[in-house]
Design a protein around this motif. Structure first.
Motif, PDB file in Angstrom:
ATOM      1  N   PRO A  98     -18.701 -48.881  12.899  1.00 28.23           N
ATOM      2  CA  PRO A  98     -19.064 -49.851  11.823  1.00 28.23           C
ATOM      3  C   PRO A  98     -20.108 -49.440  10.873  1.00 28.23           C
ATOM      4  N   ASP A  99     -20.944 -48.357  11.439  1.00 32.38           N
ATOM      5  CA  ASP A  99     -21.956 -48.005  10.580  1.00 32.38           C
ATOM      6  C   ASP A  99     -21.494 -46.525   9.841  1.00 32.38           C
ATOM      7  N   LYS A 100     -20.420 -46.525   9.597  1.00 29.36           N
ATOM      8  CA  LYS A 100     -19.815 -45.366   9.129  1.00 29.36           C
ATOM      9  C   LYS A 100     -20.474 -44.779   7.793  1.00 29.36           C
ATOM     10  N   ALA A 101     -20.751 -43.844   7.668  1.00 24.06           N
ATOM     11  CA  ALA A 101     -21.542 -43.065   6.579  1.00 24.06           C
ATOM     12  C   ALA A 101     -20.437 -43.069   5.158  1.00 24.06           C
ATOM     13  N   VAL A 102     -21.152 -43.262   3.983  1.00 24.48           N
ATOM     14  CA  VAL A 102     -20.529 -43.081   2.754  1.00 24.48           C
ATOM     15  C   VAL A 102     -20.210 -41.583   2.681  1.00 24.48           C
ATOM     16  N   ILE A 103     -18.558 -41.484   2.193  1.00 21.00           N
ATOM     17  CA  ILE A 103     -18.560 -40.166   1.958  1.00 21.00           C
ATOM     18  C   ILE A 103     -17.960 -39.845   0.519  1.00 21.00           C
ATOM     19  N   SER A 104     -18.323 -38.868  -0.314  1.00 16.19           N
ATOM     20  CA  SER A 104     -17.790 -38.467  -1.444  1.00 16.19           C
ATOM     21  C   SER A 104     -17.334 -37.102  -1.161  1.00 16.19           C
ATOM     22  N   GLN A 105     -16.323 -36.723  -1.953  1.00 14.58           N
ATOM     23  CA  GLN A 105     -15.660 -35.316  -1.734  1.00 14.58           C
ATOM     24  C   GLN A 105     -15.387 -34.936  -3.124  1.00 14.58           C
ATOM     25  N   HIS A 106     -15.682 -33.619  -3.351  1.00 11.29           N
ATOM     26  CA  HIS A 106     -15.499 -33.167  -4.860  1.00 11.29           C
ATOM     27  C   HIS A 106     -14.867 -31.810  -4.667  1.00 11.29           C
ATOM     28  N   MET A 107     -13.852 -31.568  -5.617  1.00 10.92           N
ATOM     29  CA  MET A 107     -13.122 -30.312  -5.789  1.00 10.92           C
ATOM     30  C   MET A 107     -13.654 -29.822  -7.164  1.00 10.92           C
ATOM     31  N   VAL A 108     -14.225 -28.519  -6.642  1.00 12.00           N
ATOM     32  CA  VAL A 108     -15.143 -28.000  -7.973  1.00 12.00           C
ATOM     33  C   VAL A 108     -14.352 -26.733  -8.528  1.00 12.00           C
ATOM     34  N   ASN A 109     -14.135 -26.654  -9.749  1.00 11.61           N
ATOM     35  CA  ASN A 109     -13.295 -25.531 -10.341  1.00 11.61           C
ATOM     36  C   ASN A 109     -12.105 -25.174  -9.782  1.00 11.61           C
ATOM     37  N   PRO A 110     -11.139 -26.255  -9.425  1.00 18.65           N
ATOM     38  CA  PRO A 110      -9.891 -25.867  -9.010  1.00 18.65           C
ATOM     39  C   PRO A 110      -9.131 -24.881  -9.996  1.00 18.65           C
ATOM     40  N   THR A 111      -8.669 -23.944  -9.461  1.00 19.61           N
ATOM     41  CA  THR A 111      -8.191 -22.573 -10.180  1.00 19.61           C
ATOM     42  C   THR A 111      -6.517 -22.678  -9.782  1.00 19.61           C
ATOM     43  N   VAL A 112      -5.607 -22.809 -10.529  1.00 20.94           N
ATOM     44  CA  VAL A 112      -4.053 -22.610  -9.749  1.00 20.94           C
ATOM     45  C   VAL A 112      -3.459 -21.585 -10.470  1.00 20.94           C
ATOM     46  N   ARG A 113      -2.728 -20.893  -9.734  1.00 21.38           N
ATOM     47  CA  ARG A 113      -1.812 -19.722 -10.126  1.00 21.38           C
ATOM     48  C   ARG A 113      -0.559 -20.124  -9.801  1.00 21.38           C
ATOM     49  N   MET A 114       0.239 -20.192 -10.774  1.00 22.48           N
ATOM     50  CA  MET A 114       1.844 -20.441 -10.346  1.00 22.48           C
ATOM     51  C   MET A 114       2.513 -19.046  -9.895  1.00 22.48           C
ATOM     52  N   LEU A 115       3.255 -19.169  -8.895  1.00 17.17           N
ATOM     53  CA  LEU A 115       3.733 -17.737  -8.149  1.00 17.17           C
ATOM     54  C   LEU A 115       5.220 -17.866  -8.354  1.00 17.17           C
ATOM     55  N   ALA A 116       6.047 -16.786  -8.081  1.00 14.19           N
ATOM     56  CA  ALA A 116       7.602 -16.770  -7.824  1.00 14.19           C
ATOM     57  C   ALA A 116       8.367 -17.625  -8.710  1.00 14.19           C
ATOM     58  N   GLY A 117       8.081 -17.431 -10.017  1.00 17.06           N
ATOM     59  CA  GLY A 117       8.910 -18.173 -10.975  1.00 17.06           C
ATOM     60  C   GLY A 117       8.677 -19.763 -11.037  1.00 17.06           C
ATOM     61  N   GLY A 118       7.499 -20.171 -10.490  1.00 17.63           N
ATOM     62  CA  GLY A 118       7.404 -21.589 -10.322  1.00 17.63           C
ATOM     63  C   GLY A 118       7.681 -22.310  -8.977  1.00 17.63           C
ATOM     64  N   GLN A 119       8.114 -21.391  -7.937  1.00 17.95           N
ATOM     65  CA  GLN A 119       8.611 -22.057  -6.685  1.00 17.95           C
ATOM     66  C   GLN A 119       7.321 -22.193  -5.705  1.00 17.95           C
ATOM     67  N   SER A 120       6.202 -21.473  -6.153  1.00 17.36           N
ATOM     68  CA  SER A 120       5.118 -21.548  -5.082  1.00 17.36           C
ATOM     69  C   SER A 120       3.763 -21.548  -6.141  1.00 17.36           C
ATOM     70  N   ALA A 121       2.717 -22.106  -5.585  1.00 13.58           N
ATOM     71  CA  ALA A 121       1.523 -21.926  -6.211  1.00 13.58           C
ATOM     72  C   ALA A 121       0.445 -21.806  -5.164  1.00 13.58           C
ATOM     73  N   MET A 122      -0.485 -20.978  -5.910  1.00 13.49           N
ATOM     74  CA  MET A 122      -1.743 -21.015  -4.968  1.00 13.49           C
ATOM     75  C   MET A 122      -3.012 -21.732  -5.790  1.00 13.49           C
ATOM     76  N   ILE A 123      -3.691 -22.508  -5.143  1.00 13.42           N
ATOM     77  CA  ILE A 123      -4.818 -23.287  -5.545  1.00 13.42           C
ATOM     78  C   ILE A 123      -6.114 -22.912  -4.841  1.00 13.42           C
ATOM     79  N   ALA A 124      -7.339 -22.237  -5.381  1.00 12.00           N
ATOM     80  CA  ALA A 124      -8.662 -22.149  -5.273  1.00 12.00           C
ATOM     81  C   ALA A 124      -9.633 -23.077  -5.649  1.00 12.00           C
ATOM     82  N   TYR A 125     -10.627 -23.360  -4.651  1.00 14.50           N
ATOM     83  CA  TYR A 125     -11.674 -24.193  -5.249  1.00 14.50           C
ATOM     84  C   TYR A 125     -12.836 -24.449  -4.123  1.00 14.50           C
ATOM     85  N   THR A 126     -13.988 -24.692  -4.721  1.00 16.01           N
ATOM     86  CA  THR A 126     -14.888 -25.124  -3.955  1.00 16.01           C
ATOM     87  C   THR A 126     -14.828 -26.544  -3.430  1.00 16.01           C
TER      88      THR A 126
END
Length: 143
Positions: free
Chosen positions: A79-107
């Protein structure tokens, strides 16, 4: 729990790229909230990964990850659980294989109380009959 994203460039993502970013946000929220149902829905049963907990071994399948989610879920019942915030910084997406797959990289930044954990992550998504599904990821933590 908060999930937010920050872009470090003026390039706004396309509709397809935005879909991958949104799915990744949903997956990260499922991880941090230990929502096994959503995690299993978004990840292929033979998901592969390299992550610090695996100590350099290529992991295949969901059981390895579900073990940690179940352990985290039990600890999050406090019950004393901490407050958690989560951030995706600078997500970069590259669509691959004619849009049938994708890669995402981020911090990824996770803030819990006064501590921040940083990791660099890359995820591979594949478009299947039921929709997009995560088939591989690589996560490196920063000390």
């Amino acid at each position: 729990i908060t999930v937010s994203r920050f872009f470090q460039s003026d390039n706004m993502p396309s509709k397809e790229e935005q879909e991958i970013i949104s799915l990744t946000e949903e997956l990260l929220e499922a991880i941090i909230t230990c929502n096994v149902g959503v995690y299993e829905k978004l990840c292929e049963k033979n998901l592969t990964c390299f992550e610090p907990e695996a100590k350099g071994v290529l992991v295949t399948g969901l059981p390895f990850h579900l073990h940690y989610m179940q352990k985290m879920g039990l600890s999050n019942l406090n019950p004393d659980k901490a407050v958690i915030s989560q951030h995706m910084v600078n997500p970069t997406v590259r669509m691959l294989a004619g849009g049938q797959s994708a890669m995402i990289a981020y911090t990824r930044l996770i803030q819990k109380n006064m501590a921040t954990i940083q990791s660099e992550e890359t995820r591979i998504w594949e478009k299947q009959e039921a929709g997009w599904i995560c088939v591989h990821f690589h996560r490196s933590t920063v000390p």
